[in-house]
Design a protein around this motif. Structure first.
Motif, PDB file in Angstrom:
ATOM      1  N   TYR A  17      45.257  -7.475  39.517  1.00 42.45           N
ATOM      2  CA  TYR A  17      44.280  -7.134  38.504  1.00 42.45           C
ATOM      3  C   TYR A  17      42.825  -8.197  38.722  1.00 42.45           C
ATOM      4  O   TYR A  17      42.980  -9.305  39.021  1.00 42.45           O
ATOM      5  CB  TYR A  17      44.851  -7.388  37.381  1.00 42.45           C
ATOM      6  N   ALA A  18      41.724  -7.384  38.085  1.00 41.83           N
ATOM      7  CA  ALA A  18      40.611  -8.057  38.136  1.00 41.83           C
ATOM      8  C   ALA A  18      39.963  -8.034  36.729  1.00 41.83           C
ATOM      9  O   ALA A  18      39.957  -6.931  36.218  1.00 41.83           O
ATOM     10  CB  ALA A  18      39.627  -7.602  39.028  1.00 41.83           C
ATOM     11  N   LYS A  19      39.217  -8.947  36.199  1.00 41.10           N
ATOM     12  CA  LYS A  19      38.449  -8.908  35.088  1.00 41.10           C
ATOM     13  C   LYS A  19      37.417  -8.281  35.359  1.00 41.10           C
ATOM     14  O   LYS A  19      36.330  -9.045  36.249  1.00 41.10           O
ATOM     15  CB  LYS A  19      38.442 -10.128  34.180  1.00 41.10           C
ATOM     16  N   VAL A  20      36.612  -7.190  34.679  1.00 43.51           N
ATOM     17  CA  VAL A  20      35.417  -6.710  35.159  1.00 43.51           C
ATOM     18  C   VAL A  20      34.355  -6.746  33.859  1.00 43.51           C
ATOM     19  O   VAL A  20      34.854  -6.096  32.792  1.00 43.51           O
ATOM     20  CB  VAL A  20      35.338  -5.304  35.651  1.00 43.51           C
ATOM     21  N   ILE A  21      33.140  -7.091  33.948  1.00 40.04           N
ATOM     22  CA  ILE A  21      32.212  -7.229  33.002  1.00 40.04           C
ATOM     23  C   ILE A  21      31.193  -6.294  33.357  1.00 40.04           C
ATOM     24  O   ILE A  21      30.541  -6.483  34.198  1.00 40.04           O
ATOM     25  CB  ILE A  21      31.702  -8.910  32.621  1.00 40.04           C
ATOM     26  N   ARG A  22      30.757  -5.578  32.590  1.00 41.09           N
ATOM     27  CA  ARG A  22      29.590  -4.535  32.794  1.00 41.09           C
ATOM     28  C   ARG A  22      28.496  -4.623  31.426  1.00 41.09           C
ATOM     29  O   ARG A  22      29.014  -4.769  30.343  1.00 41.09           O
ATOM     30  CB  ARG A  22      30.076  -3.216  33.011  1.00 41.09           C
ATOM     31  N   MET A  23      27.290  -4.639  31.865  1.00 38.33           N
ATOM     32  CA  MET A  23      26.038  -4.652  30.851  1.00 38.33           C
ATOM     33  C   MET A  23      25.904  -3.170  30.627  1.00 38.33           C
ATOM     34  O   MET A  23      25.592  -2.183  31.553  1.00 38.33           O
ATOM     35  CB  MET A  23      24.961  -5.212  31.622  1.00 38.33           C
ATOM     36  N   VAL A  24      25.907  -2.901  29.264  1.00 41.19           N
ATOM     37  CA  VAL A  24      25.689  -1.378  28.762  1.00 41.19           C
ATOM     38  C   VAL A  24      24.401  -1.626  27.828  1.00 41.19           C
ATOM     39  O   VAL A  24      24.649  -2.523  27.046  1.00 41.19           O
ATOM     40  CB  VAL A  24      26.787  -0.792  28.069  1.00 41.19           C
ATOM     41  N   ARG A  25      23.417  -0.801  27.895  1.00 41.77           N
ATOM     42  CA  ARG A  25      22.373  -0.816  27.140  1.00 41.77           C
ATOM     43  C   ARG A  25      22.538  -0.045  26.032  1.00 41.77           C
ATOM     44  O   ARG A  25      23.053   1.324  25.943  1.00 41.77           O
ATOM     45  CB  ARG A  25      20.982  -0.209  27.584  1.00 41.77           C
ATOM     46  N   SER A  26      22.341  -0.286  24.689  1.00 44.29           N
ATOM     47  CA  SER A  26      22.956   0.510  23.410  1.00 44.29           C
ATOM     48  C   SER A  26      21.594   1.370  23.352  1.00 44.29           C
ATOM     49  O   SER A  26      20.309   1.309  23.418  1.00 44.29           O
ATOM     50  CB  SER A  26      22.571  -0.484  22.224  1.00 44.29           C
ATOM     51  N   PRO A  27      22.014   2.738  23.051  1.00 41.85           N
ATOM     52  CA  PRO A  27      20.914   3.807  22.865  1.00 41.85           C
ATOM     53  C   PRO A  27      20.224   3.610  21.505  1.00 41.85           C
ATOM     54  O   PRO A  27      18.950   3.944  21.431  1.00 41.85           O
ATOM     55  CB  PRO A  27      21.496   4.953  22.848  1.00 41.85           C
ATOM     56  N   LYS A  28      20.563   2.884  20.529  1.00 39.31           N
ATOM     57  CA  LYS A  28      19.965   2.891  19.182  1.00 39.31           C
ATOM     58  C   LYS A  28      19.011   1.686  19.189  1.00 39.31           C
ATOM     59  O   LYS A  28      17.919   1.739  18.705  1.00 39.31           O
ATOM     60  CB  LYS A  28      20.890   2.569  17.980  1.00 39.31           C
TER      61      LYS A  28
END
Length: 51
Positions: A17-28
């Motif tokens: 298993y791998a721990k994945v971290i992703r940046m997500v931009r908030s639409p608000k």
């Protein structure tokens, strides 16, 4: 705490298993947030391609 997570991801059951971290931009607010998930090593690229 990070050492504990890494230690639990390494198992001898044949699946890794791998721990994945992703940046997500908030639409608000247009601010970036981080989405963390633990996925199979084979599915990491598929997870990162999702939006």
């Amino acid at each position: 705490m990070a050492k504990k997570v890494v230690a639990t991801l390494k198992t001898n059951t044949g699946k890794s298993y791998a721990k994945v971290i992703r940046m997500v931009r908030s639409p608000k607010t247009n601010a970036y947030t981080f989405q963390e998930s633990i996925v199979l090593s084979d599915q990491v690229q598929e997870f990162l391609k999702k939006k």
